[in-house]
Design a protein around this motif. Sequence first.
Motif, PDB file in Angstrom:
ATOM      1  N   THR A  22      38.072  43.469  55.926  1.00  0.00           N
ATOM      2  CA  THR A  22      38.675  42.152  56.128  1.00  0.00           C
ATOM      3  C   THR A  22      38.365  41.234  54.952  1.00  0.00           C
ATOM      4  OG1 THR A  22      38.473  42.381  58.526  1.00  0.00           O
ATOM      5  CG2 THR A  22      38.790  40.164  57.669  1.00  0.00           C
ATOM      6  N   LEU A  23      37.123  41.249  54.484  1.00  0.00           N
ATOM      7  CA  LEU A  23      36.729  40.422  53.343  1.00  0.00           C
ATOM      8  C   LEU A  23      37.378  40.902  52.051  1.00  0.00           C
ATOM      9  CD1 LEU A  23      32.918  40.065  54.164  1.00  0.00           C
ATOM     10  CD2 LEU A  23      34.748  38.422  54.612  1.00  0.00           C
ATOM     11  N   LEU A  24      37.541  42.221  51.929  1.00  0.00           N
ATOM     12  CA  LEU A  24      38.173  42.761  50.736  1.00  0.00           C
ATOM     13  C   LEU A  24      39.631  42.324  50.640  1.00  0.00           C
ATOM     14  CD1 LEU A  24      38.252  44.566  48.251  1.00  0.00           C
ATOM     15  CD2 LEU A  24      38.594  46.543  49.753  1.00  0.00           C
ATOM     16  N   ARG A  25      40.335  42.387  51.747  1.00  0.00           N
ATOM     17  CA  ARG A  25      41.738  41.970  51.732  1.00  0.00           C
ATOM     18  C   ARG A  25      41.877  40.486  51.422  1.00  0.00           C
ATOM     19  NH1 ARG A  25      45.182  45.375  56.221  1.00  0.00           N
ATOM     20  NH2 ARG A  25      44.344  47.433  55.712  1.00  0.00           N
ATOM     21  N   ARG A  26      40.945  39.695  51.931  1.00  0.00           N
ATOM     22  CA  ARG A  26      40.995  38.263  51.644  1.00  0.00           C
ATOM     23  C   ARG A  26      40.753  38.007  50.157  1.00  0.00           C
ATOM     24  NH1 ARG A  26      37.414  35.040  55.633  1.00  0.00           N
ATOM     25  NH2 ARG A  26      38.942  36.044  57.013  1.00  0.00           N
ATOM     26  N   ALA A  27      39.836  38.759  49.566  1.00  0.00           N
ATOM     27  CA  ALA A  27      39.565  38.614  48.138  1.00  0.00           C
ATOM     28  C   ALA A  27      40.773  39.038  47.305  1.00  0.00           C
ATOM     29  CB  ALA A  27      38.337  39.440  47.754  1.00  0.00           C
ATOM     30  N   VAL A  28      41.482  40.060  47.768  1.00  0.00           N
ATOM     31  CA  VAL A  28      42.689  40.498  47.061  1.00  0.00           C
ATOM     32  C   VAL A  28      43.771  39.426  47.149  1.00  0.00           C
ATOM     33  CG1 VAL A  28      44.571  42.182  47.082  1.00  0.00           C
ATOM     34  CG2 VAL A  28      42.211  42.957  47.342  1.00  0.00           C
ATOM     35  N   GLU A  29      43.920  38.808  48.336  1.00  0.00           N
ATOM     36  CA  GLU A  29      44.911  37.737  48.498  1.00  0.00           C
ATOM     37  C   GLU A  29      44.614  36.570  47.579  1.00  0.00           C
ATOM     38  OE1 GLU A  29      45.036  36.629  52.577  1.00  0.00           O
ATOM     39  OE2 GLU A  29      45.953  38.511  53.253  1.00  0.00           O
ATOM     40  N   LYS A  30      43.320  36.286  47.361  1.00  0.00           N
ATOM     41  CA  LYS A  30      42.923  35.190  46.479  1.00  0.00           C
ATOM     42  C   LYS A  30      42.963  35.594  45.005  1.00  0.00           C
ATOM     43  CE  LYS A  30      41.736  32.119  49.639  1.00  0.00           C
ATOM     44  NZ  LYS A  30      42.332  30.775  49.725  1.00  0.00           N
ATOM     45  N   ARG A  31      43.363  36.851  44.763  1.00  0.00           N
ATOM     46  CA  ARG A  31      43.410  37.418  43.414  1.00  0.00           C
ATOM     47  C   ARG A  31      42.029  37.458  42.765  1.00  0.00           C
ATOM     48  NH1 ARG A  31      48.151  34.429  43.895  1.00  0.00           N
ATOM     49  NH2 ARG A  31      50.058  35.654  43.655  1.00  0.00           N
ATOM     50  N   ALA A  32      40.994  37.517  43.609  1.00  0.00           N
ATOM     51  CA  ALA A  32      39.641  37.670  43.096  1.00  0.00           C
ATOM     52  C   ALA A  32      39.349  39.117  42.741  1.00  0.00           C
ATOM     53  CB  ALA A  32      38.628  37.173  44.126  1.00  0.00           C
ATOM     54  N   ILE A  33      40.063  40.039  43.358  1.00  0.00           N
ATOM     55  CA  ILE A  33      39.948  41.465  43.077  1.00  0.00           C
ATOM     56  C   ILE A  33      41.350  42.008  42.886  1.00  0.00           C
ATOM     57  CG2 ILE A  33      39.255  43.716  44.003  1.00  0.00           C
ATOM     58  CD1 ILE A  33      37.029  42.304  45.529  1.00  0.00           C
ATOM     59  N   SER A  34      41.556  42.787  41.847  1.00  0.00           N
ATOM     60  CA  SER A  34      42.876  43.343  41.563  1.00  0.00           C
ATOM     61  C   SER A  34      43.256  44.394  42.603  1.00  0.00           C
ATOM     62  CB  SER A  34      42.891  43.967  40.168  1.00  0.00           C
ATOM     63  OG  SER A  34      44.100  44.667  39.945  1.00  0.00           O
ATOM     64  N   ARG A  35      44.502  44.340  43.050  1.00  0.00           N
ATOM     65  CA  ARG A  35      44.974  45.302  44.041  1.00  0.00           C
ATOM     66  C   ARG A  35      44.913  46.735  43.504  1.00  0.00           C
ATOM     67  NH1 ARG A  35      47.707  44.042  48.578  1.00  0.00           N
ATOM     68  NH2 ARG A  35      48.080  41.922  47.790  1.00  0.00           N
ATOM     69  N   SER A  36      44.998  46.900  42.204  1.00  0.00           N
ATOM     70  CA  SER A  36      45.045  48.239  41.612  1.00  0.00           C
ATOM     71  C   SER A  36      43.700  48.964  41.685  1.00  0.00           C
ATOM     72  CB  SER A  36      45.492  48.147  40.155  1.00  0.00           C
ATOM     73  OG  SER A  36      44.568  47.382  39.385  1.00  0.00           O
ATOM     74  N   ILE A  37      42.603  48.237  41.886  1.00  0.00           N
ATOM     75  CA  ILE A  37      41.282  48.884  41.918  1.00  0.00           C
ATOM     76  C   ILE A  37      40.617  48.726  43.290  1.00  0.00           C
ATOM     77  CG2 ILE A  37      40.906  48.608  39.452  1.00  0.00           C
ATOM     78  CD1 ILE A  37      39.086  46.204  40.140  1.00  0.00           C
ATOM     79  N   VAL A  38      41.408  48.422  44.324  1.00  0.00           N
ATOM     80  CA  VAL A  38      40.853  48.179  45.659  1.00  0.00           C
ATOM     81  C   VAL A  38      40.057  49.377  46.166  1.00  0.00           C
ATOM     82  CG1 VAL A  38      41.522  47.999  48.079  1.00  0.00           C
ATOM     83  CG2 VAL A  38      42.452  46.402  46.434  1.00  0.00           C
ATOM     84  N   ASP A  39      40.598  50.586  46.044  1.00  0.00           N
ATOM     85  CA  ASP A  39      39.907  51.774  46.566  1.00  0.00           C
ATOM     86  C   ASP A  39      38.582  52.012  45.847  1.00  0.00           C
ATOM     87  OD1 ASP A  39      41.980  52.171  48.320  1.00  0.00           O
ATOM     88  OD2 ASP A  39      43.010  53.652  47.085  1.00  0.00           O
ATOM     89  N   GLN A  40      38.577  51.795  44.532  1.00  0.00           N
ATOM     90  CA  GLN A  40      37.354  51.979  43.756  1.00  0.00           C
ATOM     91  C   GLN A  40      36.292  50.951  44.149  1.00  0.00           C
ATOM     92  OE1 GLN A  40      37.947  51.773  39.505  1.00  0.00           O
ATOM     93  NE2 GLN A  40      35.813  51.194  39.130  1.00  0.00           N
ATOM     94  N   VAL A  41      36.706  49.683  44.271  1.00  0.00           N
ATOM     95  CA  VAL A  41      35.766  48.613  44.637  1.00  0.00           C
ATOM     96  C   VAL A  41      35.203  48.846  46.032  1.00  0.00           C
ATOM     97  CG1 VAL A  41      35.597  46.145  45.127  1.00  0.00           C
ATOM     98  CG2 VAL A  41      36.833  46.930  43.105  1.00  0.00           C
ATOM     99  N   ARG A  42      36.053  49.289  46.948  1.00  0.00           N
ATOM    100  CA  ARG A  42      35.605  49.535  48.323  1.00  0.00           C
ATOM    101  C   ARG A  42      34.516  50.611  48.362  1.00  0.00           C
ATOM    102  NH1 ARG A  42      39.948  51.513  50.048  1.00  0.00           N
ATOM    103  NH2 ARG A  42      40.916  49.605  50.867  1.00  0.00           N
ATOM    104  N   LEU A  43      34.763  51.720  47.671  1.00  0.00           N
ATOM    105  CA  LEU A  43      33.802  52.820  47.667  1.00  0.00           C
ATOM    106  C   LEU A  43      32.479  52.390  47.036  1.00  0.00           C
ATOM    107  CD1 LEU A  43      33.119  55.760  48.206  1.00  0.00           C
ATOM    108  CD2 LEU A  43      34.213  56.352  46.036  1.00  0.00           C
ATOM    109  N   GLU A  44      32.542  51.651  45.934  1.00  0.00           N
ATOM    110  CA  GLU A  44      31.329  51.207  45.257  1.00  0.00           C
ATOM    111  C   GLU A  44      30.504  50.271  46.147  1.00  0.00           C
ATOM    112  OE1 GLU A  44      32.715  49.463  41.656  1.00  0.00           O
ATOM    113  OE2 GLU A  44      33.006  51.388  40.624  1.00  0.00           O
ATOM    114  N   GLN A  45      31.185  49.373  46.862  1.00  0.00           N
ATOM    115  CA  GLN A  45      30.465  48.435  47.708  1.00  0.00           C
ATOM    116  C   GLN A  45      29.814  49.133  48.900  1.00  0.00           C
ATOM    117  OE1 GLN A  45      29.641  45.453  47.098  1.00  0.00           O
ATOM    118  NE2 GLN A  45      28.681  45.022  49.091  1.00  0.00           N
ATOM    119  N   VAL A  46      30.489  50.136  49.454  1.00  0.00           N
ATOM    120  CA  VAL A  46      29.909  50.889  50.571  1.00  0.00           C
ATOM    121  C   VAL A  46      28.654  51.622  50.111  1.00  0.00           C
ATOM    122  CG1 VAL A  46      30.276  52.827  52.153  1.00  0.00           C
ATOM    123  CG2 VAL A  46      32.071  51.120  51.838  1.00  0.00           C
TER     124      VAL A  46
END
Length: 366
Positions: free
Chosen positions: A274-298
Amino acid sequence: MAVALLEGWCRIMNVDDQKALMVTGVPVDCEEAEVQGVLQEAFKALGGYRLLGKIFRKQENANAVLLELLEPTDVSAIPAEVQAKGGVWKVIFKTPNQDTEFLERLNLFLEKEGQTVSGMFRALGQEGLSPATVPCISPELLAHLVGQAVAHAPQPLLPMRYRKLRVFSGSPAPAPEEEPFEVWLEQATEIVKEWPVAEAEKKRWLMESLRGPALDLMRILQADSPAGGVEECLEAFKQVFGSLESRRTSQVRYLKTYQEEGEKVSAYVLRLETLLRRAVEKRAISRSIVDQVRLEQVMAGASLSGALWCRLRELQEQGPPPSFLQLVKVIREEEEEEATFESENAPPPEREERDGRGRWENKVDH
């Protein structure tokens, strides 16, 4: 269909199908006297009737019998089935207004869809039929025609009904049936893409889910920009009702979110998403690297078992990072294996003697 068989049989026997019953499921080895005895007991409240004949139904491997009612009968008194030899015997009959009710419902459905019976026949490729001939067509034939057309139509025969949005008002004290803005917005963003109608109709459908200040905003947008699309409306809703947190704040909140004590890794990933999607909507995280960022944060924010850490590390090194659903699947599989292992290797409960009788009980440490 059973009703169609009843109608056809009545035509052959020259009997009014509104004054007839058909009983199916009668065992082949059931003698006529036995059948008569069962029917007399089941239909004793119906008054007089006579047995017209029986036929063998191959699909049921049983007989069906046709009865003519000799007195006016209240259909509510007719049982739907009879418990007898071989199990359940089903009773088939027509209500006095069965055909009329079907056609009324069909007309009501078509009217709600902005269609007519004539238009339906044209869509079915049955131009020779018209509303005047509808009363002469059995419900079974109409159902067959509609079913065939829907099965073979290259596109929907009638306009698709939209998936209804949940209610949102934007009020400081929302009613119990209303959704929080973020939940409503996520649903609206996905569903409006599925609505197969023009932008003007989409905005009208969108308005149906709004109340209070949210409805007022929609009316203002309609007045200021009548030609604007539904996506522009949703963007305006984000500006008015959305979170005011900055791009940097949403990014930091995501990166500082860790697994809580007692929380499963799979539950943590869901909360994190939920927080990741909100960050993507705010353009704080690029949509193109969402999967990579998610795995790293986990891997950084969760307390992982050795087996799960190795599996995630392997996914990170071998290829493109997993999607959200793929990651959850891997984590759930490892959690299930760990739970099974712990269950199989748990020490057995200790035996305690009490009152001279041996009983198995769990010890409780105080």
